[in-house]
Design a protein around this motif. Sequence first.
Motif, PDB file in Angstrom:
ATOM      1  N   LYS A 124      -5.291  28.336  -4.549  1.00 53.65           N
ATOM      2  CA  LYS A 124      -5.323  29.624  -3.846  1.00 53.65           C
ATOM      3  C   LYS A 124      -6.471  29.653  -2.836  1.00 53.65           C
ATOM      4  CE  LYS A 124      -3.135  32.281  -7.547  1.00 53.65           C
ATOM      5  NZ  LYS A 124      -1.815  32.202  -6.888  1.00 53.65           N
ATOM      6  N   SER A 125      -6.497  28.583  -2.026  1.00 57.33           N
ATOM      7  CA  SER A 125      -7.587  28.442  -1.069  1.00 57.33           C
ATOM      8  C   SER A 125      -7.189  27.434   0.010  1.00 57.33           C
ATOM      9  CB  SER A 125      -8.846  27.960  -1.787  1.00 57.33           C
ATOM     10  OG  SER A 125      -9.911  27.771  -0.875  1.00 57.33           O
ATOM     11  N   TYR A 126      -7.934  27.457   1.129  1.00 55.18           N
ATOM     12  CA  TYR A 126      -7.866  26.367   2.101  1.00 55.18           C
ATOM     13  C   TYR A 126      -8.933  25.363   1.696  1.00 55.18           C
ATOM     14  CZ  TYR A 126      -4.689  28.640   5.397  1.00 55.18           C
ATOM     15  OH  TYR A 126      -3.587  29.202   5.994  1.00 55.18           O
ATOM     16  N   VAL A 127      -8.500  24.138   1.388  1.00 52.13           N
ATOM     17  CA  VAL A 127      -9.423  23.118   0.897  1.00 52.13           C
ATOM     18  C   VAL A 127      -9.557  22.010   1.944  1.00 52.13           C
ATOM     19  CG1 VAL A 127      -8.831  23.614  -1.501  1.00 52.13           C
ATOM     20  CG2 VAL A 127      -7.602  21.810  -0.280  1.00 52.13           C
ATOM     21  N   THR A 128     -10.629  21.265   1.866  1.00 50.85           N
ATOM     22  CA  THR A 128     -10.885  20.196   2.827  1.00 50.85           C
ATOM     23  C   THR A 128      -9.800  19.129   2.779  1.00 50.85           C
ATOM     24  OG1 THR A 128     -13.281  20.540   2.638  1.00 50.85           O
ATOM     25  CG2 THR A 128     -12.540  18.420   3.523  1.00 50.85           C
ATOM     26  N   MET A 129      -9.294  18.769   3.956  1.00 53.86           N
ATOM     27  CA  MET A 129      -8.277  17.718   4.059  1.00 53.86           C
ATOM     28  C   MET A 129      -8.952  16.347   3.973  1.00 53.86           C
ATOM     29  SD  MET A 129      -5.155  16.562   4.729  1.00 53.86           S
ATOM     30  CE  MET A 129      -4.123  17.688   5.681  1.00 53.86           C
ATOM     31  N   THR A 130      -8.537  15.564   2.997  1.00 58.90           N
ATOM     32  CA  THR A 130      -9.065  14.210   2.841  1.00 58.90           C
ATOM     33  C   THR A 130      -8.027  13.190   3.319  1.00 58.90           C
ATOM     34  OG1 THR A 130      -8.175  13.987   0.607  1.00 58.90           O
ATOM     35  CG2 THR A 130     -10.378  14.961   0.824  1.00 58.90           C
ATOM     36  N   THR A 131      -8.480  11.968   3.535  1.00 53.11           N
ATOM     37  CA  THR A 131      -7.554  10.906   3.937  1.00 53.11           C
ATOM     38  C   THR A 131      -6.514  10.657   2.855  1.00 53.11           C
ATOM     39  OG1 THR A 131      -9.294   9.840   5.258  1.00 53.11           O
ATOM     40  CG2 THR A 131      -7.399   8.488   4.652  1.00 53.11           C
ATOM     41  N   GLU A 132      -6.946  10.731   1.590  1.00 48.43           N
ATOM     42  CA  GLU A 132      -6.010  10.531   0.484  1.00 48.43           C
ATOM     43  C   GLU A 132      -4.935  11.609   0.471  1.00 48.43           C
ATOM     44  OE1 GLU A 132      -9.281  10.548   0.254  1.00 48.43           O
ATOM     45  OE2 GLU A 132      -9.717   8.433  -0.178  1.00 48.43           O
ATOM     46  N   MET A 133      -5.356  12.853   0.716  1.00 49.23           N
ATOM     47  CA  MET A 133      -4.409  13.960   0.735  1.00 49.23           C
ATOM     48  C   MET A 133      -3.443  13.805   1.904  1.00 49.23           C
ATOM     49  SD  MET A 133      -5.317  18.035   0.629  1.00 49.23           S
ATOM     50  CE  MET A 133      -6.395  17.759  -0.766  1.00 49.23           C
ATOM     51  N   TYR A 134      -3.977  13.404   3.057  1.00 49.34           N
ATOM     52  CA  TYR A 134      -3.141  13.192   4.240  1.00 49.34           C
ATOM     53  C   TYR A 134      -2.085  12.122   3.961  1.00 49.34           C
ATOM     54  CZ  TYR A 134      -1.796  11.535   8.893  1.00 49.34           C
ATOM     55  OH  TYR A 134      -1.077  11.137   9.990  1.00 49.34           O
ATOM     56  N   ASN A 135      -2.488  11.015   3.361  1.00 43.19           N
ATOM     57  CA  ASN A 135      -1.554   9.934   3.060  1.00 43.19           C
ATOM     58  C   ASN A 135      -0.480  10.380   2.069  1.00 43.19           C
ATOM     59  OD1 ASN A 135      -2.866   8.132   4.759  1.00 43.19           O
ATOM     60  ND2 ASN A 135      -4.229   7.391   3.146  1.00 43.19           N
ATOM     61  N   SER A 136      -0.846  11.242   1.133  1.00 42.53           N
ATOM     62  CA  SER A 136       0.114  11.743   0.146  1.00 42.53           C
ATOM     63  C   SER A 136       1.150  12.652   0.806  1.00 42.53           C
ATOM     64  CB  SER A 136      -0.613  12.506  -0.972  1.00 42.53           C
ATOM     65  OG  SER A 136      -1.426  11.638  -1.724  1.00 42.53           O
ATOM     66  N   ILE A 137       0.711  13.433   1.796  1.00 47.12           N
ATOM     67  CA  ILE A 137       1.654  14.301   2.523  1.00 47.12           C
ATOM     68  C   ILE A 137       2.607  13.462   3.356  1.00 47.12           C
ATOM     69  CG2 ILE A 137       1.839  16.056   4.341  1.00 47.12           C
ATOM     70  CD1 ILE A 137      -0.835  17.198   3.331  1.00 47.12           C
ATOM     71  N   ILE A 138       2.058  12.466   4.050  1.00 51.69           N
ATOM     72  CA  ILE A 138       2.875  11.600   4.902  1.00 51.69           C
ATOM     73  C   ILE A 138       3.887  10.818   4.081  1.00 51.69           C
ATOM     74  CG2 ILE A 138       2.833   9.608   6.460  1.00 51.69           C
ATOM     75  CD1 ILE A 138       1.842  12.203   7.716  1.00 51.69           C
ATOM     76  N   SER A 139       3.487  10.354   2.902  1.00 50.74           N
ATOM     77  CA  SER A 139       4.381   9.556   2.054  1.00 50.74           C
ATOM     78  C   SER A 139       5.386  10.408   1.303  1.00 50.74           C
ATOM     79  CB  SER A 139       3.559   8.739   1.047  1.00 50.74           C
ATOM     80  OG  SER A 139       2.881   9.604   0.144  1.00 50.74           O
ATOM     81  N   GLY A 140       5.157  11.727   1.282  1.00 52.38           N
ATOM     82  CA  GLY A 140       6.075  12.615   0.586  1.00 52.38           C
ATOM     83  C   GLY A 140       5.696  12.903  -0.845  1.00 52.38           C
ATOM     84  N   ASN A 141       4.552  12.365  -1.307  1.00 56.16           N
ATOM     85  CA  ASN A 141       4.109  12.635  -2.677  1.00 56.16           C
ATOM     86  C   ASN A 141       3.651  14.081  -2.842  1.00 56.16           C
ATOM     87  OD1 ASN A 141       4.607  10.035  -3.604  1.00 56.16           O
ATOM     88  ND2 ASN A 141       2.614   9.285  -2.907  1.00 56.16           N
ATOM     89  N   ILE A 142       3.167  14.667  -1.751  1.00 58.76           N
ATOM     90  CA  ILE A 142       2.834  16.093  -1.738  1.00 58.76           C
ATOM     91  C   ILE A 142       3.884  16.794  -0.885  1.00 58.76           C
ATOM     92  CG2 ILE A 142       1.188  17.854  -0.988  1.00 58.76           C
ATOM     93  CD1 ILE A 142      -1.073  15.975  -1.600  1.00 58.76           C
TER      94      ILE A 142
END
Length: 622
Positions: free
Chosen positions: A602-620
């Motif tokens: 329930k917040s805007y959290v810092t975007m990390t490289t790991e998080m970015y890669n998970s979004i791109i790969s579809g894991n998130i």
Amino acid sequence: MDIYTITILLLVSLLTIVLAVNTYFPYFWLDLKYFCELLQIILRYLSRRRRTPNFFALDRFLEQTATHPDKLFIVFGNERYTFAQTDQRSNQFAHALQSQPGYGAGDTVALFMSNEPAFLFTWLALAKLGSPAALLNHNIRTRSLLHCFSCCGASVLIAAPELRDAVEDVLPSLTQQGVTVLLMTDHCPTPGILSFTEKVNAAPASPISRSLRSKVTFKSPAVYIYTSGTTGLPKAAVVNQTRLLTALAVLSSNGVSSEDVVYLNLPLYHTAGFVIGFIGSIETGSTIVLRRKFSASQFWDDCRKHNVTVIQYIGEVMRYLCSTPKRENDREHKVRLAIGNGVRAEVWREFIHRFGDIQIREFYASTEGNVGFVNYAGKIGAIGRVNFIHSTLFPFVLIKYDTERDEPVRRHDGLCVPAPKGETGLLVSKITDIAPFEGYAQNEEQTERKRVRNVLRKGDLYFNSGDLMRIDQDNFIYFQDRVGDTFRWKGENVATTEVSDILTIWDCIKEANVYGVCVPGHEGRTGMAAVTLQEDTQFNGRDLYSHVTKYLPPYARPRFLRIQGAVEVTGTFKQLKVKLVEQGFDPGQIQDPLFVLDDREKSYVTMTTEMYNSIISGNIKL
């Protein structure tokens, strides 16, 4: 030469002609079939226009009720309503509404509810009373809700009980305007809100006098359907009686009949749900299986349970269905036709491969637009097919468009430049008596912005669709992208200026530049904002999350946020977006602080490289 030889020669000649046509004109027979269907639609429409008294979409419902009173019309959970029961229930709604303070026959009424039978009963009741209905998006709140209600000139608001809190938030303003507020419940303790269901249940089911709608003409508004457009708050597109009468044909022209069962899970406040699903089923006499909202996990179980034969979609619906876990019974259903728009070619192929030989009938249209296309040939990826007859009845052209300047390219004489086949251009359609543009209620400025003058000749007038298209050498037309300050996410158009306004009323944000960015595996573009902060303030992701979830529906909330020292603008103070869109949300390309909306935190959290890669790969998943 004997008759036998002559017959053989004629047959050989005929076969040669057929083979030549199939070889050199592969779509000839499909085109001919489409022309015949179009002619049939036009003749039926003209016949209805000549009737006395005037014949409207409501009258087609009354015809169906008289002819098939016991035919099942609406299925909603465990509820079942025949045409006759639907007619009687809508009569009760109409009688109950007549007794409410502040309402008179013909007054505009706003409907603020999700998919449920009461929505359909209420619209039929209003049609019988000669009243236009404003179909409010049940996701909107506060400022947007007040704006949408006010711009249609409504005197009454009818709301679902689950939306009571949203109504209470704007109740002081509604009370000040003298608006009658009705809640679909037996009892409401809130002063200023009247309970409506008990009055409906106590009302008679006797027919409503036709005299109450005697003043309704073909030009009278039937419904107001809201569209984000390209700028600002939602706009109320005027759908008049003529347009609704024409819309009766949308399902029947695609082969839907009274034997079909139509699955309606798209929002009724949208053109797709209301016009295609509901109004289209009135024409065909089909059974509607109504669902409160779309559920990918329960979609096919519903179709099997109710023997659904026709489904509707927007691009995201198809992708969601293809993203569900595969099951052994994926092909065990009776669905034969899917009608909608916005499906990508690769999703189209995957859908058919997985769920069986379902006919996909892709089309293009907009709520306020005056031109549409149908992909009757089934060409994967195309939104329609263009031809001489269609172009004659509904003249249109693709013109070259300068996306940097956000305006059509014009020659030295001031006229627009047509885009050649194979090149992308802005779709504009000529405004004529047959293809009018009714505009937006109480918003002449936005209405004028959708008009393009001096396109091919001095003094001509066209409708600006805001859509970039491409026509190939076989005359198939393809959607390319939207122009202006709108992006599409989760099947909804999002106006960037509205989101910017919401962000900047938060104390910490000084300026906000909102745009859409592509995310692999997702249709459309999700929201991102480049913002600057007020001096001596510190960013608080939790507070901003609370702010956007209070004022914006889920599809309009910026998923990504970058904090800049200053918002870049052009010489005319227009915000620059192109570079921002290209950089997307990649922390590897962005030096600015970058954040992502996290519903779990329930917040805007810092975007990390790991998080970015998970979004791109579809894991998130977004």
